[in-house]
Design a protein around this motif. Structure first.
Motif, PDB file in Angstrom:
ATOM      1  N   LEU A  20      19.079  48.512 -60.116  1.00  0.00           N
ATOM      2  CA  LEU A  20      18.028  49.248 -60.822  1.00  0.00           C
ATOM      3  C   LEU A  20      16.684  49.118 -60.107  1.00  0.00           C
ATOM      4  N   LEU A  21      16.342  47.903 -59.696  1.00  0.00           N
ATOM      5  CA  LEU A  21      15.080  47.705 -58.980  1.00  0.00           C
ATOM      6  C   LEU A  21      15.076  48.457 -57.653  1.00  0.00           C
ATOM      7  N   LEU A  22      16.171  48.374 -56.912  1.00  0.00           N
ATOM      8  CA  LEU A  22      16.239  49.062 -55.624  1.00  0.00           C
ATOM      9  C   LEU A  22      16.305  50.582 -55.810  1.00  0.00           C
ATOM     10  N   GLY A  23      16.936  51.025 -56.880  1.00  0.00           N
ATOM     11  CA  GLY A  23      16.928  52.449 -57.205  1.00  0.00           C
ATOM     12  C   GLY A  23      15.522  52.932 -57.534  1.00  0.00           C
ATOM     13  N   ALA A  32      14.863  54.649 -46.401  1.00  0.00           N
ATOM     14  CA  ALA A  32      16.043  54.179 -45.670  1.00  0.00           C
ATOM     15  C   ALA A  32      16.312  52.694 -45.961  1.00  0.00           C
ATOM     16  N   ILE A  33      15.270  51.898 -45.991  1.00  0.00           N
ATOM     17  CA  ILE A  33      15.440  50.471 -46.267  1.00  0.00           C
ATOM     18  C   ILE A  33      15.953  50.258 -47.685  1.00  0.00           C
ATOM     19  N   SER A  34      15.444  51.027 -48.637  1.00  0.00           N
ATOM     20  CA  SER A  34      15.938  50.860 -50.010  1.00  0.00           C
ATOM     21  C   SER A  34      17.413  51.239 -50.100  1.00  0.00           C
ATOM     22  N   GLY A  35      17.809  52.284 -49.390  1.00  0.00           N
ATOM     23  CA  GLY A  35      19.233  52.655 -49.355  1.00  0.00           C
ATOM     24  C   GLY A  35      20.082  51.560 -48.730  1.00  0.00           C
ATOM     25  N   LEU A  36      19.593  50.983 -47.641  1.00  0.00           N
ATOM     26  CA  LEU A  36      20.307  49.886 -46.994  1.00  0.00           C
ATOM     27  C   LEU A  36      20.421  48.679 -47.923  1.00  0.00           C
ATOM     28  N   LEU A  37      19.348  48.374 -48.642  1.00  0.00           N
ATOM     29  CA  LEU A  37      19.386  47.238 -49.571  1.00  0.00           C
ATOM     30  C   LEU A  37      20.374  47.469 -50.717  1.00  0.00           C
ATOM     31  N   ILE A  38      20.519  48.711 -51.151  1.00  0.00           N
ATOM     32  CA  ILE A  38      21.501  49.020 -52.190  1.00  0.00           C
ATOM     33  C   ILE A  38      22.916  48.772 -51.654  1.00  0.00           C
ATOM     34  N   VAL A  39      23.165  49.187 -50.411  1.00  0.00           N
ATOM     35  CA  VAL A  39      24.469  48.929 -49.784  1.00  0.00           C
ATOM     36  C   VAL A  39      24.707  47.432 -49.638  1.00  0.00           C
ATOM     37  N   ALA A  92      25.298  39.647 -46.188  1.00  0.00           N
ATOM     38  CA  ALA A  92      24.565  40.693 -46.907  1.00  0.00           C
ATOM     39  C   ALA A  92      23.516  40.071 -47.819  1.00  0.00           C
ATOM     40  N   TYR A  93      23.883  38.984 -48.485  1.00  0.00           N
ATOM     41  CA  TYR A  93      22.935  38.280 -49.350  1.00  0.00           C
ATOM     42  C   TYR A  93      21.726  37.798 -48.543  1.00  0.00           C
ATOM     43  N   LEU A  94      21.979  37.173 -47.392  1.00  0.00           N
ATOM     44  CA  LEU A  94      20.874  36.664 -46.561  1.00  0.00           C
ATOM     45  C   LEU A  94      19.981  37.796 -46.067  1.00  0.00           C
ATOM     46  N   ARG A  95      20.565  38.897 -45.661  1.00  0.00           N
ATOM     47  CA  ARG A  95      19.771  40.048 -45.209  1.00  0.00           C
ATOM     48  C   ARG A  95      18.907  40.601 -46.333  1.00  0.00           C
ATOM     49  N   MET A  96      19.469  40.645 -47.537  1.00  0.00           N
ATOM     50  CA  MET A  96      18.690  41.108 -48.691  1.00  0.00           C
ATOM     51  C   MET A  96      17.522  40.169 -48.958  1.00  0.00           C
ATOM     52  N   ARG A  97      17.776  38.881 -48.888  1.00  0.00           N
ATOM     53  CA  ARG A  97      16.706  37.900 -49.127  1.00  0.00           C
ATOM     54  C   ARG A  97      15.586  38.049 -48.120  1.00  0.00           C
ATOM     55  N   ILE A  98      15.945  38.212 -46.853  1.00  0.00           N
ATOM     56  CA  ILE A  98      14.929  38.352 -45.808  1.00  0.00           C
ATOM     57  C   ILE A  98      14.124  39.631 -46.026  1.00  0.00           C
ATOM     58  N   ALA A  99      14.810  40.750 -46.212  1.00  0.00           N
ATOM     59  CA  ALA A  99      14.115  42.037 -46.355  1.00  0.00           C
ATOM     60  C   ALA A  99      13.233  42.070 -47.602  1.00  0.00           C
ATOM     61  N   SER A 100      13.726  41.500 -48.698  1.00  0.00           N
ATOM     62  CA  SER A 100      12.939  41.540 -49.933  1.00  0.00           C
ATOM     63  C   SER A 100      11.784  40.538 -49.912  1.00  0.00           C
ATOM     64  N   THR A 101      11.815  39.591 -48.996  1.00  0.00           N
ATOM     65  CA  THR A 101      10.713  38.651 -48.844  1.00  0.00           C
ATOM     66  C   THR A 101       9.676  39.176 -47.857  1.00  0.00           C
ATOM     67  N   VAL A 102      10.135  39.768 -46.771  1.00  0.00           N
ATOM     68  CA  VAL A 102       9.230  40.292 -45.745  1.00  0.00           C
ATOM     69  C   VAL A 102       8.574  41.598 -46.212  1.00  0.00           C
ATOM     70  N   VAL A 162       6.103  49.571 -54.628  1.00  0.00           N
ATOM     71  CA  VAL A 162       7.273  49.165 -53.847  1.00  0.00           C
ATOM     72  C   VAL A 162       7.234  47.664 -53.569  1.00  0.00           C
ATOM     73  N   GLY A 163       6.071  47.155 -53.210  1.00  0.00           N
ATOM     74  CA  GLY A 163       5.932  45.725 -52.938  1.00  0.00           C
ATOM     75  C   GLY A 163       6.244  44.868 -54.147  1.00  0.00           C
ATOM     76  N   VAL A 164       5.771  45.294 -55.313  1.00  0.00           N
ATOM     77  CA  VAL A 164       6.037  44.545 -56.544  1.00  0.00           C
ATOM     78  C   VAL A 164       7.539  44.571 -56.871  1.00  0.00           C
ATOM     79  N   LEU A 165       8.168  45.729 -56.712  1.00  0.00           N
ATOM     80  CA  LEU A 165       9.606  45.831 -56.971  1.00  0.00           C
ATOM     81  C   LEU A 165      10.407  44.951 -56.012  1.00  0.00           C
ATOM     82  N   LEU A 166      10.038  44.966 -54.732  1.00  0.00           N
ATOM     83  CA  LEU A 166      10.735  44.123 -53.750  1.00  0.00           C
ATOM     84  C   LEU A 166      10.492  42.638 -54.022  1.00  0.00           C
TER      85      LEU A 166
END
Length: 162
Positions: A42-45, A76-83, A95-105, A132-136
């Motif tokens: 939902l957040l990434l959507g 594109a990044i939000s789509g990738l994060l949903i995947v 995938a979990y680690l990549r999500m953590r990095i992207a949502s932190t950076v 977008v920053g607040v959602l991430l």
């Protein structure tokens, strides 16, 4: 707060009862709980929807190339994060680690964009980027909770996923 407690002996272990971050382990397969996975989606959507809205505004009012590039990149990044969320839900530690990095950076990059005085982004785009920053940041908080980190941790003895 208990790390994992065995339930009826069927090889399933659950984290403590926090509904935002419940993680399930079944026969050494890590899975996010449906509640956490649904909230992440939902957040990434919402990130995707806000980005699409920004691109719509750019189309209506004529956005600069910087607006178009940034809007497409965020979409594109939000789509990738949903995947990646789907893969993490099915047990992928990578995938979990990549999500953590992207949502932190991501929120850090947004803060830089919003703070720069003359960067080619109109005020409405800076407002969109703030949302977008607040959602991430909310995604990062959910993924960084102790029980979720523990569920996706490597074994100390072998270095393998637990």
């Amino acid at each position: 707060m208990a790390a994992f407690s065995p339930d009826s002996g069927h090889g399933t272990h659950r984290t403590a009862t926090n509904p935002l971050t419940e993680v399930i382990r079944t026969d050494n397969v890590i899975r996010m709980d449906n509640i956490l996975y649904t909230r992440l989606r939902l957040l990434l959507g919402a990130v995707s929807a806000v980005s699409l809205a920004a691109l719509g505004i750019a189309a209506l009012y004529g956005g600069s190339p910087a607006v178009w590039v940034r809007g497409v990149i965020v979409l594109a990044i939000s789509g990738l994060l949903i995947v990646l969320a789907g893969r993490a839900f099915r047990g992928s530690r990578t995938a979990y680690l990549r999500m953590r990095i992207a949502s932190t950076v991501g929120p850090v990059a947004v803060a830089v964009i919003v703070a720069l005085p003359h960067d080619g982004f109109p005020v409405w785009m800076k407002a969109e980027q703030t949302v977008v920053g607040v959602l991430l940041a909310a995604v990062a908080v959910m993924l960084s909770r102790k029980d979720v980190r523990r569920a996706f941790a490597k074994s100390r003895q072998t270095g393998q996923e637990v």
